[in-house]
Design a protein around this motif. Structure first.
Motif, mmCIF file in Angstrom:
data_model
loop_
_atom_site.group_PDB
_atom_site.id
_atom_site.type_symbol
_atom_site.label_atom_id
_atom_site.label_comp_id
_atom_site.label_asym_id
_atom_site.label_seq_id
_atom_site.Cartn_x
_atom_site.Cartn_y
_atom_site.Cartn_z
ATOM 1 N N ASN A 351 -8.134 -2.580 -11.818
ATOM 2 C CA ASN A 351 -8.457 -1.743 -12.442
ATOM 3 C C ASN A 351 -7.127 -1.332 -12.598
ATOM 4 N N LYS A 353 -5.128 1.914 -12.416
ATOM 5 C CA LYS A 353 -4.613 3.313 -11.337
ATOM 6 C C LYS A 353 -4.648 2.578 -10.205
ATOM 7 N N LYS A 354 -6.119 1.444 -9.749
ATOM 8 C CA LYS A 354 -5.506 1.160 -8.587
ATOM 9 C C LYS A 354 -4.186 0.323 -7.884
ATOM 10 N N ARG A 357 -0.976 2.224 -8.060
ATOM 11 C CA ARG A 357 -1.003 2.979 -6.235
ATOM 12 C C ARG A 357 -1.060 2.649 -5.241
ATOM 13 N N ALA A 358 -1.225 1.456 -5.022
ATOM 14 C CA ALA A 358 -1.255 0.440 -3.831
ATOM 15 C C ALA A 358 0.282 -0.015 -4.449
ATOM 16 N N GLU A 389 -6.455 6.707 2.793
ATOM 17 C CA GLU A 389 -6.398 5.858 0.822
ATOM 18 C C GLU A 389 -8.000 5.092 1.291
ATOM 19 N N LYS A 390 -7.938 4.622 1.180
ATOM 20 C CA LYS A 390 -9.483 3.227 0.413
ATOM 21 C C LYS A 390 -8.211 2.131 1.408
ATOM 22 N N ASP A 392 -8.903 -0.908 -0.329
ATOM 23 C CA ASP A 392 -8.697 -2.226 -0.634
ATOM 24 C C ASP A 392 -6.570 -2.066 -0.819
ATOM 25 N N ILE A 393 -6.949 -0.963 -1.238
ATOM 26 C CA ILE A 393 -5.090 -0.335 -1.300
ATOM 27 C C ILE A 393 -4.476 0.001 0.447
ATOM 28 N N SER A 408 -8.192 -7.899 -0.025
ATOM 29 C CA SER A 408 -8.539 -7.197 -1.739
ATOM 30 C C SER A 408 -8.171 -8.182 -2.718
ATOM 31 N N TYR A 410 -6.730 -7.125 -4.429
ATOM 32 C CA TYR A 410 -4.954 -6.250 -5.374
ATOM 33 C C TYR A 410 -3.710 -6.675 -5.140
#
Length: 514
Positions: A351, A353-354, A357-358, A389-390, A392-393, A408, A410
């Protein structure tokens, strides 16, 4: 006279008789009461005696009952312990029998093994005799000794191994080229984890330029009251020295330095410089800077296509504009990291977007309002978790410097992209001597190999070109040389990012027409 005394005496006698009678009556009555009281006391004493006897008997019965219970309990405990001991004894007897049985089996097995060893020794002697006989026969038939035959066989095997190894290497290279895309994705996520730390000094001063040195006196004020008011209002040290047409603003907080710079600019432009005016201008500029911080955060989030951020996170993103990391603007570094994360996530089928964001939030731990004693990655993770925030972020933020376990997918992407942005040539300051030494080490390492004619470190040390003599090294050896140099650089030198090694072999024929 006598007649007069006789009645008196008679009265006295009568009175005495009456008194005597009363005394006798009282005595009898008292004796009767005393006897009654004694009888009552005796009856009560008998009753108390009976009660005490009954009470003693009851207590004796209770003590006897309690003693019997205690004795029964102890007897039961003793009987239970005795039963356990009997069971344990039975188990020990069984184990002893099992051990004895195992021992007998081992003795039998040992005896069988000894017989087999003797048989194998005899068989070995027979095989040695047969091998010697066969060897003598082969030497007689071939006309070669065993050592000569061994040497010829080894040479033959060497040639075959070289040919097979070359073929195997070519097959592996062809297969690697076919599966390069898949392997690159795996390697990016799982293997590229090395980050080089640069040695640099972060900005802590801002230089405010003025038109002439007369303004310095107005800024200092009478007995230094203006400069003291400025320092108290902004929290920044104002250094006015002999530097021509310049005033130095010193402080670790870049936002405070910016407030002090803008306030000085307005005060100098307005011309009215006194403590009351200074406090008014500083308050006004501080509000403007706070609004600018929020506006910068909002504009950055919109530009990056990131939605749903908490207002406090937006404010922290805006504060990055006034912070630098090793000479690199923190907001620009975060935007660059976010774009790299999105591109890499898209290539990996994740993803984007994620990842973006991160990447944008990975350094928010460098711009908190307070300064806790925590690494900026861990602090950033806690701030992101605080503002919903989630997970994984948050993990990607906390693990981008290996200060927290990466759970995560990411996390390694943010780590790699952070290193790429920081290691890009020109992105961060580096001590010139260390930079030149690193390039010299690269060139000298390559020059240490035989057959190398010249070496050039180019692209800020990201590529090393090695020129070899065509008459000294073959085409096949150039590939081997490139790999060896790469391995030595990886093992012996410290460098940011990666270094590309290009080995060039060419033949030149030069003639002159006269």
């Amino acid at each position: 006279m006598m007649t007069f005394l006789i009645p008196i005496l008679a009265a006295i006698v009568a009175l005495a008789a009456g008194v005597y009678g009363a005394l006798r009556y009282s005595t009898r009555n008292a004796k009767s009461q005393a006897n009654t009281i004694l009888e009552k006391a005796r009856l009560e004493a008998d009753m108390l005696k009976k009660k005490e006897v009954l009470k003693g008997k009851e207590e004796g019965m209770a003590i006897k009952s309690e003693s019997e219970k205690t004795a029964n309990a102890r007897l039961a405990k003793v009987q239970s312990s005795e039963a356990k001991l009997k069971q344990r004894e039975l188990q020990l007897n069984q184990l002893q029998g099992e051990v004895q049985r195992k021992k007998n089996e081992n003795d039998n097995l040992k005896a069988n093994l000894e017989k087999e060893v003797i048989a194998l020794d005899n068989r070995k002697k027979e095989v040695d005799k047969m091998e010697k006989s066969v060897r003598n026969t082969l030497e007689h038939v071939s006309g070669l000794s065993a050592e000569e035959a061994k040497e010829k066989l080894v040479e033959s095997l060497k040639d075959e191994a070289k040919t097979a190894a070359a073929s195997y290497i070519n097959d592996i290279m062809d297969d690697a080229k076919l599966t390069a895309n898949k392997e690159a994705k795996r390697i990016i996520v799982t293997a590229i984890q090395r980050v080089a730390t640069e040695t640099a000094v972060e900005n802590a001063v801002t230089v405010f330029h003025i038109e002439n040195d007369e303004i310095k006196g107005r800024i200092i004020g009478r007995e230094g009251r203006n400069i003291r008011a400025l320092e108290a209002a902004t929290g920044i040290e104002i250094i006015v020295d002999d530097t021509p047409e310049a005033i130095v603003l010193s402080g670790f907080d870049p936002v405070r330095r910016e407030i002090a710079r803008l306030a000085l600019h307005q005060l100098v432009a307005d011309g009215r410089i006194h403590p009351a005016r200074i406090e008014e201008v500083v308050a006004k500029v501080r509000k403007q800077v706070e609004e600018e911080v929020i506006e910068t955060g909002k504009r950055t989030a919109i530009d990056m296509g990131i939605h749903g951020l908490h207002p406090e996170l937006i404010r922290l993103i805006g504060k990055m504009k006034y912070r630098s990391s090793y000479g690199q603007n923190l907001l620009q570094h975060s935007r660059e990291t976010a774009n790299l994360c999105a591109a890499m996530a898209s290539e990996l089928g994740l993803n984007p977007k994620k990842a973006r964001r991160a990447g944008l939030l990975h350094d928010i731990g460098k711009v908190p309002d307070d300064e806790p004693e925590l690494p900026h990655a861990i602090l950033g993770s806690k701030i992101a978790e605080k503002y919903k925030e989630k997970p994984d972020i948050c993990n990607a933020i906390g693990a981008h410097h290996d200060e927290e376990e990466a759970t995560s997918i990411y996390a390694p992407i943010v780590q790699v992209c952070d290193a790429i942005s920081g290691a890009r040539p020109g992105a961060r300051r580096e001590v010139v001597e260390a930079y030149i030494k690193r390039l010299n080490d690269l060139e000298n390492l390559a020059m240490s190999y035989p057959g190398v004619v010249k070496t050039y470190a180019i692209q800020a040390g990201r590529e090393l070109r090695v020129i070899v003599g065509a008459d000294k090294i073959s085409d096949e050896e150039t590939e081997k040389l490139s790999g060896e140099i790469a391995k030595r650089i990886q093992d012996e030198l410290t460098y940011p990012g990666q270094v590309r090694i290009t080995v060039i072999r060419e033949t030149r024929a030069v003639s002159y027409a006269k």
